[in-house]
Design a protein around this motif. Structure first.
Motif, PDB file in Angstrom:
ATOM      1  N   HIS A 115       0.841  -1.206   0.000  1.00 24.52           N
ATOM      2  CA  HIS A 115       0.000   0.000   0.000  1.00 24.52           C
ATOM      3  C   HIS A 115       0.868   1.245   0.000  1.00 24.52           C
ATOM      4  O   HIS A 115       0.581   2.212  -0.732  1.00 24.52           O
ATOM      5  CB  HIS A 115      -0.920  -0.003   1.216  1.00 24.52           C
ATOM      6  N   TRP A 164      -2.015  -2.825  18.197  1.00 19.96           N
ATOM      7  CA  TRP A 164      -2.111  -2.899  16.730  1.00 19.96           C
ATOM      8  C   TRP A 164      -2.945  -4.096  16.276  1.00 19.96           C
ATOM      9  O   TRP A 164      -3.966  -3.935  15.640  1.00 19.96           O
ATOM     10  CB  TRP A 164      -0.701  -2.969  16.138  1.00 19.96           C
ATOM     11  N   ARG A 279       7.090  13.287   8.297  1.00 20.15           N
ATOM     12  CA  ARG A 279       5.940  12.888   7.482  1.00 20.15           C
ATOM     13  C   ARG A 279       6.096  11.483   6.929  1.00 20.15           C
ATOM     14  O   ARG A 279       5.125  10.721   6.870  1.00 20.15           O
ATOM     15  CB  ARG A 279       5.742  13.880   6.345  1.00 20.15           C
ATOM     16  N   GLY A 282       5.138   9.122   9.463  1.00 22.98           N
ATOM     17  CA  GLY A 282       3.680   9.173   9.614  1.00 22.98           C
ATOM     18  C   GLY A 282       2.958   8.378   8.546  1.00 22.98           C
ATOM     19  O   GLY A 282       1.963   7.699   8.819  1.00 22.98           O
ATOM     20  N   TYR A 283       3.458   8.430   7.322  1.00 19.58           N
ATOM     21  CA  TYR A 283       2.816   7.680   6.235  1.00 19.58           C
ATOM     22  C   TYR A 283       2.979   6.170   6.436  1.00 19.58           C
ATOM     23  O   TYR A 283       2.072   5.391   6.117  1.00 19.58           O
ATOM     24  CB  TYR A 283       3.404   8.094   4.893  1.00 19.58           C
ATOM     25  N   LEU A 285       3.216   4.729   9.381  1.00 18.97           N
ATOM     26  CA  LEU A 285       2.277   4.412  10.460  1.00 18.97           C
ATOM     27  C   LEU A 285       0.853   4.299   9.921  1.00 18.97           C
ATOM     28  O   LEU A 285       0.083   3.426  10.349  1.00 18.97           O
ATOM     29  CB  LEU A 285       2.348   5.488  11.546  1.00 18.97           C
ATOM     30  N   GLN A 286       0.482   5.153   8.971  1.00 18.38           N
ATOM     31  CA  GLN A 286      -0.846   5.069   8.366  1.00 18.38           C
ATOM     32  C   GLN A 286      -1.022   3.763   7.607  1.00 18.38           C
ATOM     33  O   GLN A 286      -2.092   3.134   7.655  1.00 18.38           O
ATOM     34  CB  GLN A 286      -1.065   6.252   7.431  1.00 18.38           C
ATOM     35  N   ALA A 287       0.022   3.341   6.881  1.00 21.85           N
ATOM     36  CA  ALA A 287      -0.058   2.080   6.137  1.00 21.85           C
ATOM     37  C   ALA A 287      -0.193   0.895   7.084  1.00 21.85           C
ATOM     38  O   ALA A 287      -0.953  -0.049   6.817  1.00 21.85           O
ATOM     39  CB  ALA A 287       1.180   1.920   5.249  1.00 21.85           C
ATOM     40  N   ALA A 289      -1.551   1.035  10.041  1.00 20.86           N
ATOM     41  CA  ALA A 289      -2.868   1.133  10.673  1.00 20.86           C
ATOM     42  C   ALA A 289      -3.940   0.429   9.843  1.00 20.86           C
ATOM     43  O   ALA A 289      -4.968  -0.004  10.377  1.00 20.86           O
ATOM     44  CB  ALA A 289      -3.247   2.591  10.905  1.00 20.86           C
ATOM     45  N   ARG A 290      -3.725   0.291   8.547  1.00 24.88           N
ATOM     46  CA  ARG A 290      -4.688  -0.413   7.685  1.00 24.88           C
ATOM     47  C   ARG A 290      -4.795  -1.890   8.059  1.00 24.88           C
ATOM     48  O   ARG A 290      -5.791  -2.529   7.725  1.00 24.88           O
ATOM     49  CB  ARG A 290      -4.272  -0.285   6.221  1.00 24.88           C
ATOM     50  N   ARG A 292      -4.706  -2.902  11.179  1.00 23.57           N
ATOM     51  CA  ARG A 292      -5.099  -2.969  12.584  1.00 23.57           C
ATOM     52  C   ARG A 292      -6.295  -3.887  12.770  1.00 23.57           C
ATOM     53  O   ARG A 292      -7.201  -3.932  11.947  1.00 23.57           O
ATOM     54  CB  ARG A 292      -5.455  -1.560  13.091  1.00 23.57           C
TER      55      ARG A 292
END
Length: 293
Positions: A115, A164, A279, A282-283, A285-287, A289-290, A292
């Motif tokens: 992703h 997570w 950043r 952060g990106y 971490l967002q990937a 989180a998908r 989770r």
């Protein structure tokens, strides 16, 4: 010895390109005396004239040509460096250092990275195989940006750990052992076992599972590489307890997976520093989180 300023070099390059002190002053938005001062400082630093005036046209001397060649390279490198840093600040590029266990790297992380590559292709994730404790140590020392760790963990000052995933732990058993539909501690304790060693959270969780039934079996082999453990199970060398990670199918027909009675779970968390993250981090971490649960 005082270093040569990039601003002075840029002034020299613009004068040489335009052939005029006045035009250079207008383009650089500087006063003409400032332009002259920049050149005078460079010539004093070099110890030789850099420009000559002929028929109202400013031209570089031979020494000036040599300095201009280097100056253009230095200015281009400086502009490139600033552009790379700007792109990293904006999250368009960047390097993120991540520590995780072999199981998480093999079965969970690829989904997040796929992703990430689709939406942020300029971000490079450097992955290290580490235990949870080693990942937390790396975060504290500044050698890691993210750690995927087994819970529970004491984060320590300056770190935060957020839940997570919660994945079921299953029994992986040689198929010819004909295991029951649900494997109990009593049934498994009578068999040869291949387990994670005591340095891992998985070892502590599984030992507690046996201990709750009053059992304290000794492992035939202790390993921390889950795929190697599964290979030994397939060879009939023993059974194991491992988390079901992702949607991975059975790797070997000689192995069967069975749920446990009572049930057992492996919990993972995401660890990072509490300070504001870049950043790129952060990106990532967002990937993650998908995935989770």
């Amino acid at each position: 010895m005082r270093e040569i300023s990039l601003d002075r070099l840029r002034t020299l390059v613009v004068i040489a390109d335009l052939g005029s002190f006045a035009e250079a002053a207008r383009q650089l938005n500087l006063a003409p005396p400032t332009i002259s001062l920049h050149v005078a400082e460079l010539e004093a630093r070099i110890g030789a004239p850099l420009l000559t005036r002929a028929r109202s046209q400013v031209r570089p001397t031979a020494i000036g040509e040599t300095l201009l060649l280097r100056a253009r390279r230095l200015l281009a490198d400086a502009d490139l460096a600033l552009d790379e840093v700007r792109r990293q600040v904006e999250g368009l590029t960047g390097r993120v250092r991540l520590g995780a266990s072999t199981g998480a790297i093999a079965h969970l992380l690829p989904q997040a990275l796929e992703h990430l590559r689709a939406v942020h292709p300029g971000i490079d994730v450097q992955v290290q195989v580490l235990t949870s404790q080693a990942s937390l140590a790396g975060l504290r020392e500044g050698t890691l940006d993210i750690g995927l760790v087994a819970l529970p963990q004491v984060a320590g000052k300056g770190l935060e750990v957020t839940p997570w995933r919660r994945d079921p732990i299953l029994a992986y058993v040689p198929a010819d052992w004909q295991p029951p539909a649900r494997v109990t501690p009593a049934w498994l304790a009578q068999r040869a076992l291949i387990l994670n060693d005591s340095s891992t959270q998985l070892s502590r969780v599984t030992n507690d599972w046996f201990a709750a039934a009053g059992l304290y079996p000794q492992a035939r082999i202790e390993l921390n590489y889950n795929d190697a453990i599964k290979s030994l199970v397939g060879a009939g060398y023993g059974a194991t307890l491992l988390p079901q990670e992702g949607e991975a199918a059975e790797l070997d027909r000689r192995i069967v997976r069975r749920p446990l009675r009572p049930g057992l779970w492996r919990q993972l968390g995401i660890a990072c520093r509490q300070e504001q993250v870049e950043r790129a981090t952060g990106y990532v971490l967002q990937a993650l989180a998908r995935l989770r649960q």
